[in-house]
Motif scaffolding. Sequence first.
Motif, PDB file in Angstrom:
ATOM      1  N   SER A   1      -0.071  -1.798   5.198  1.00  0.00           N
ATOM      2  CA  SER A   1      -0.260  -2.948   4.328  1.00  0.00           C
ATOM      3  C   SER A   1      -1.684  -3.491   4.377  1.00  0.00           C
ATOM      4  O   SER A   1      -2.386  -3.350   5.372  1.00  0.00           O
ATOM      5  CB  SER A   1       0.718  -4.038   4.772  1.00  0.00           C
ATOM      6  OG  SER A   1       0.550  -5.205   4.040  1.00  0.00           O
ATOM      7  N   PHE A   2      -2.072  -4.151   3.299  1.00  0.00           N
ATOM      8  CA  PHE A   2      -3.362  -4.808   3.269  1.00  0.00           C
ATOM      9  C   PHE A   2      -3.318  -6.177   3.946  1.00  0.00           C
ATOM     10  O   PHE A   2      -4.359  -6.757   4.224  1.00  0.00           O
ATOM     11  CB  PHE A   2      -3.854  -4.968   1.825  1.00  0.00           C
ATOM     12  CG  PHE A   2      -4.230  -3.661   1.204  1.00  0.00           C
ATOM     13  CD1 PHE A   2      -5.266  -2.908   1.726  1.00  0.00           C
ATOM     14  CD2 PHE A   2      -3.539  -3.172   0.116  1.00  0.00           C
ATOM     15  CE1 PHE A   2      -5.625  -1.691   1.166  1.00  0.00           C
ATOM     16  CE2 PHE A   2      -3.887  -1.962  -0.455  1.00  0.00           C
ATOM     17  CZ  PHE A   2      -4.928  -1.219   0.074  1.00  0.00           C
ATOM     18  N   GLN A   3      -2.113  -6.681   4.195  1.00  0.00           N
ATOM     19  CA  GLN A   3      -1.987  -7.978   4.867  1.00  0.00           C
ATOM     20  C   GLN A   3      -0.598  -8.110   5.467  1.00  0.00           C
ATOM     21  O   GLN A   3       0.391  -8.034   4.763  1.00  0.00           O
ATOM     22  CB  GLN A   3      -2.246  -9.111   3.873  1.00  0.00           C
ATOM     23  CG  GLN A   3      -1.327  -9.066   2.656  1.00  0.00           C
ATOM     24  CD  GLN A   3      -1.720 -10.049   1.585  1.00  0.00           C
ATOM     25  OE1 GLN A   3      -2.881 -10.351   1.416  1.00  0.00           O
ATOM     26  NE2 GLN A   3      -0.742 -10.564   0.866  1.00  0.00           N
ATOM     27  N   GLU A   4      -0.525  -8.273   6.753  1.00  0.00           N
ATOM     28  CA  GLU A   4       0.745  -8.517   7.437  1.00  0.00           C
ATOM     29  C   GLU A   4       0.500  -9.509   8.558  1.00  0.00           C
ATOM     30  O   GLU A   4      -0.483  -9.399   9.289  1.00  0.00           O
ATOM     31  CB  GLU A   4       1.327  -7.235   8.048  1.00  0.00           C
ATOM     32  CG  GLU A   4       1.972  -6.289   7.080  1.00  0.00           C
ATOM     33  CD  GLU A   4       3.103  -6.860   6.260  1.00  0.00           C
ATOM     34  OE1 GLU A   4       3.848  -7.738   6.733  1.00  0.00           O
ATOM     35  OE2 GLU A   4       3.248  -6.426   5.112  1.00  0.00           O
TER      36      GLU A   4
ATOM     37  N   THR B   1      -0.763  -1.616  10.222  1.00  0.00           N
ATOM     38  CA  THR B   1      -2.082  -1.850   9.653  1.00  0.00           C
ATOM     39  C   THR B   1      -2.995  -2.570  10.646  1.00  0.00           C
ATOM     40  O   THR B   1      -2.513  -3.274  11.538  1.00  0.00           O
ATOM     41  CB  THR B   1      -1.959  -2.684   8.366  1.00  0.00           C
ATOM     42  OG1 THR B   1      -3.235  -2.839   7.780  1.00  0.00           O
ATOM     43  CG2 THR B   1      -1.364  -4.058   8.631  1.00  0.00           C
ATOM     44  N   ASP B   2      -4.275  -2.393  10.454  1.00  0.00           N
ATOM     45  CA  ASP B   2      -5.242  -3.156  11.238  1.00  0.00           C
ATOM     46  C   ASP B   2      -5.526  -4.505  10.587  1.00  0.00           C
ATOM     47  O   ASP B   2      -6.321  -5.289  11.086  1.00  0.00           O
ATOM     48  CB  ASP B   2      -6.538  -2.365  11.421  1.00  0.00           C
ATOM     49  CG  ASP B   2      -7.279  -2.087  10.123  1.00  0.00           C
ATOM     50  OD1 ASP B   2      -6.747  -2.375   9.028  1.00  0.00           O
ATOM     51  OD2 ASP B   2      -8.399  -1.563  10.191  1.00  0.00           O
ATOM     52  N   ARG B   3      -4.876  -4.791   9.471  1.00  0.00           N
ATOM     53  CA  ARG B   3      -5.066  -6.036   8.734  1.00  0.00           C
ATOM     54  C   ARG B   3      -3.935  -7.008   9.088  1.00  0.00           C
ATOM     55  O   ARG B   3      -2.841  -6.891   8.571  1.00  0.00           O
ATOM     56  CB  ARG B   3      -5.034  -5.796   7.224  1.00  0.00           C
ATOM     57  CG  ARG B   3      -5.925  -4.673   6.751  1.00  0.00           C
ATOM     58  CD  ARG B   3      -7.240  -5.237   6.270  1.00  0.00           C
ATOM     59  NE  ARG B   3      -8.122  -4.347   5.580  1.00  0.00           N
ATOM     60  CZ  ARG B   3      -8.789  -3.324   6.127  1.00  0.00           C
ATOM     61  NH1 ARG B   3      -8.591  -2.987   7.353  1.00  0.00           N
ATOM     62  NH2 ARG B   3      -9.650  -2.631   5.413  1.00  0.00           N
ATOM     63  N   GLY B   4      -4.148  -7.906   9.986  1.00  0.00           N
ATOM     64  CA  GLY B   4      -3.123  -8.870  10.355  1.00  0.00           C
ATOM     65  C   GLY B   4      -2.730  -8.722  11.815  1.00  0.00           C
ATOM     66  O   GLY B   4      -3.478  -8.175  12.615  1.00  0.00           O
TER      67      GLY B   4
ATOM     68  N   ASN C   1       0.796  -1.235   0.000  1.00  0.00           N
ATOM     69  CA  ASN C   1       0.000   0.000   0.000  1.00  0.00           C
ATOM     70  C   ASN C   1       0.832   1.291   0.000  1.00  0.00           C
ATOM     71  O   ASN C   1       0.390   2.320   0.499  1.00  0.00           O
ATOM     72  CB  ASN C   1      -0.970  -0.025   1.192  1.00  0.00           C
ATOM     73  CG  ASN C   1      -2.199   0.817   1.007  1.00  0.00           C
ATOM     74  OD1 ASN C   1      -2.559   1.192  -0.101  1.00  0.00           O
ATOM     75  ND2 ASN C   1      -2.853   1.124   2.112  1.00  0.00           N
TER      76      ASN C   1
ATOM     77  N   ASP D   1      -6.410   1.994   9.326  1.00  0.00           N
ATOM     78  CA  ASP D   1      -7.242   1.194   8.435  1.00  0.00           C
ATOM     79  C   ASP D   1      -6.627   1.348   7.048  1.00  0.00           C
ATOM     80  O   ASP D   1      -6.679   2.430   6.451  1.00  0.00           O
ATOM     81  CB  ASP D   1      -8.683   1.708   8.461  1.00  0.00           C
ATOM     82  CG  ASP D   1      -9.597   1.005   7.474  1.00  0.00           C
ATOM     83  OD1 ASP D   1      -9.123   0.251   6.602  1.00  0.00           O
ATOM     84  OD2 ASP D   1     -10.817   1.247   7.567  1.00  0.00           O
ATOM     85  N   ALA D   2      -6.035   0.286   6.549  1.00  0.00           N
ATOM     86  CA  ALA D   2      -5.289   0.342   5.286  1.00  0.00           C
ATOM     87  C   ALA D   2      -6.130   0.768   4.091  1.00  0.00           C
ATOM     88  O   ALA D   2      -5.593   1.238   3.097  1.00  0.00           O
ATOM     89  CB  ALA D   2      -4.643  -1.015   5.008  1.00  0.00           C
ATOM     90  N   LYS D   3      -7.442   0.634   4.181  1.00  0.00           N
ATOM     91  CA  LYS D   3      -8.307   1.005   3.062  1.00  0.00           C
ATOM     92  C   LYS D   3      -8.853   2.421   3.180  1.00  0.00           C
ATOM     93  O   LYS D   3      -9.589   2.869   2.308  1.00  0.00           O
ATOM     94  CB  LYS D   3      -9.475   0.023   2.963  1.00  0.00           C
ATOM     95  CG  LYS D   3      -9.046  -1.358   2.529  1.00  0.00           C
ATOM     96  CD  LYS D   3     -10.236  -2.258   2.334  1.00  0.00           C
ATOM     97  CE  LYS D   3      -9.784  -3.620   1.830  1.00  0.00           C
ATOM     98  NZ  LYS D   3     -10.926  -4.499   1.617  1.00  0.00           N
TER      99      LYS D   3
END
Length: 166
Positions: free
Chosen positions: A99-102, A121-124, A36, A138-140
Amino acid sequence: TVHRKRFEGVSSEMFFQAYGLKDYVLCAGRIEPAKNQAMLAWVLRDQPFDLVLAGREFDPEYSAVCKRLGGDRVKMVGSLSPDMLASAYAGARVHALPSFQEVCALTTLEAALAGCSLVVTDRGGDQEYVQGLAEVCDAKNAASVKDAVLRAYHDRDSGRRAERQR
């Protein structure tokens, strides 16, 4: 594997001598859509500090998008040797990885050892590893990424810095 000793007393001088940069936001890791960096470049385009992207470029078109979105403030330094990367962390105010995924980014742990303020990120699972010592975005959500980076950039709490370095 994180080599803790590499970050003990590390200086920003080597990176500064090579690139002439200081007090920047650093994003270390592969330059790719999943990390990202394009959104990071876009949301920081009008800030009075540089965004340094350090890592291997997997897609030249994506790298060009990052540069175009961030303008002159985006500095692409490529893959760095371990010692140069440690020096880059030492010169950074923030390490941001929206990142979108970590699962757990080694770069986040290394940046913490170097004393950087952190954005994860809040993703992972990154936020679980840094346990309240990082700004979470929030990565998005562009506003969330920008706000997290600015909070981290202006965080001068030496107690939090010392806690991250443990």
